[in-house]
Write an enzyme that holds these catalytic residues in place. Structure first.
Site, mmCIF file in Angstrom:
data_model
loop_
_atom_site.group_PDB
_atom_site.id
_atom_site.type_symbol
_atom_site.label_atom_id
_atom_site.label_comp_id
_atom_site.label_asym_id
_atom_site.label_seq_id
_atom_site.Cartn_x
_atom_site.Cartn_y
_atom_site.Cartn_z
ATOM 1 N N SER A 1 -36.494 -6.486 21.097
ATOM 2 C CA SER A 1 -35.065 -6.739 21.036
ATOM 3 C C SER A 1 -34.344 -5.559 20.386
ATOM 4 O O SER A 1 -34.418 -4.441 20.891
ATOM 5 C CB SER A 1 -34.807 -8.061 20.311
ATOM 6 O OG SER A 1 -33.474 -8.478 20.461
ATOM 7 N N HIS B 1 -36.194 -14.828 25.854
ATOM 8 C CA HIS B 1 -36.004 -13.649 25.018
ATOM 9 C C HIS B 1 -37.217 -13.362 24.136
ATOM 10 O O HIS B 1 -37.540 -12.201 23.877
ATOM 11 C CB HIS B 1 -34.757 -13.831 24.138
ATOM 12 C CG HIS B 1 -34.405 -12.617 23.353
ATOM 13 N ND1 HIS B 1 -34.051 -11.413 23.954
ATOM 14 C CD2 HIS B 1 -34.349 -12.383 22.006
ATOM 15 C CE1 HIS B 1 -33.781 -10.512 23.025
ATOM 16 N NE2 HIS B 1 -33.971 -11.079 21.839
ATOM 17 N N ASP C 1 -33.885 -14.678 29.956
ATOM 18 C CA ASP C 1 -33.463 -14.254 28.621
ATOM 19 C C ASP C 1 -31.977 -14.564 28.460
ATOM 20 O O ASP C 1 -31.141 -14.021 29.188
ATOM 21 C CB ASP C 1 -33.721 -12.758 28.457
ATOM 22 C CG ASP C 1 -33.512 -12.260 27.035
ATOM 23 O OD1 ASP C 1 -32.699 -12.843 26.308
ATOM 24 O OD2 ASP C 1 -34.162 -11.257 26.678
#
Length: 246
Positions: free
Chosen positions: A96, A219, A189
């Site tokens: 991320s 995600h 996601d």
């Protein structure tokens, strides 16, 4: 623990082994004890590979106040932990926001970073991750609180963090990295639009870039099958880093 006089002490776990050192870079408001980091550490230990995970300042076990930190501070945390602990060639695995920091570290240490693995990488999210109204709120009130899917506490973003993000965008032109890259992205996601992964892949000057889309992936990409895919990506990159033709 690692430190400089200016910055808080950082907590880390280092597994000695054959290099390059695999360095895990956490996501926003995350820590080094997540499923992906621990799975990579277990694999590295079992295979005699060097591995390093750590907490940014203000996160997890590291010292510092979370709201005092910015993207640039966490980039610098990554640089100093790599310089002081890894002390040699590295392969970066960024989850991320860690995928953004991974690109900033690669830019700052071009001779040291040999390969990259992005997991739901979110570079430039201060641009596309906030609505116009949320950006105005940040300017007016200096911070914003948003519900979190991962905690009963809200996720806080400060205006200082947002400003640092806007000053450190990486997707506004070609990315001058020539090593192997693997980008893993779930198509379900809810935080990072999956289309951003192939867009990022297209910017690398390297030709050794692959984007792996997981149709039912979210995600986190922390399921057993997702972890297996991450390990495969890391092995791919390590193999290419050691190849004479890479």
């Amino acid at each position: 623990m690692a430190m400089t006089e200016e910055r808080p002490k950082l907590a880390y776990r280092h597994t000695p082994g054959a290099g390059p050192t695999i360095v895990f870079l956490c996501g926003y408001a995350s820590d080094m004890n997540g499923t992906k980091a621990l799975a990579l550490e277990e694999w590295a230990r079992a295979n005699g590979r060097a591995f390093l995970r750590f907490d940014y300042a203000g996160c997890g076990e590291s010292e510092g106040d979370f709201e005092d930190q910015t993207l640039a501070d966490w980039r610098d945390d990554a640089l100093r932990i790599i310089d002081q602990v890894a002390q040699g060639p590295v392969v970066l695995v960024g989850s991320s926001m860690g995928g953004w920091i991974m690109l900033l570290v690669a830019k700052a240490r071009p001779g040291q970073v040999l390969g990259l693995v992005g997991i739901a990488a979110a570079p430039d999210f201060t641009d596309w991750g906030f609505s116009h109204e949320e950006k105005l709120h940040l300017v007016e009130y200096s911070r914003i609180e948003q519900p979190s899917d991962y905690s009963n506490q809200p996720t806080v973003t400060t205006h200082a963090f947002w400003q640092a993000g806007e000053s450190n965008r990486v997707m506004d032109g070609p990315i001058d990295f020539h090593g192997p890259v693997r980008l893993l992205q779930g198509q379900k996601d809810a935080e990072v639009p999956w289309e951003r992964a192939p867009a990022l892949a297209a910017l690398f000057r390297s030709d050794a870039v692959q984007t792996w889309l997981v149709k039912d992936g979210d995600h986190r990409l922390s399921r057993e099958g997702d972890i297996a895919l991450i390990l495969r990506a890391v092995q791919d990159v390590l193999a290419l880093c050691s190849s004479p033709s890479s």
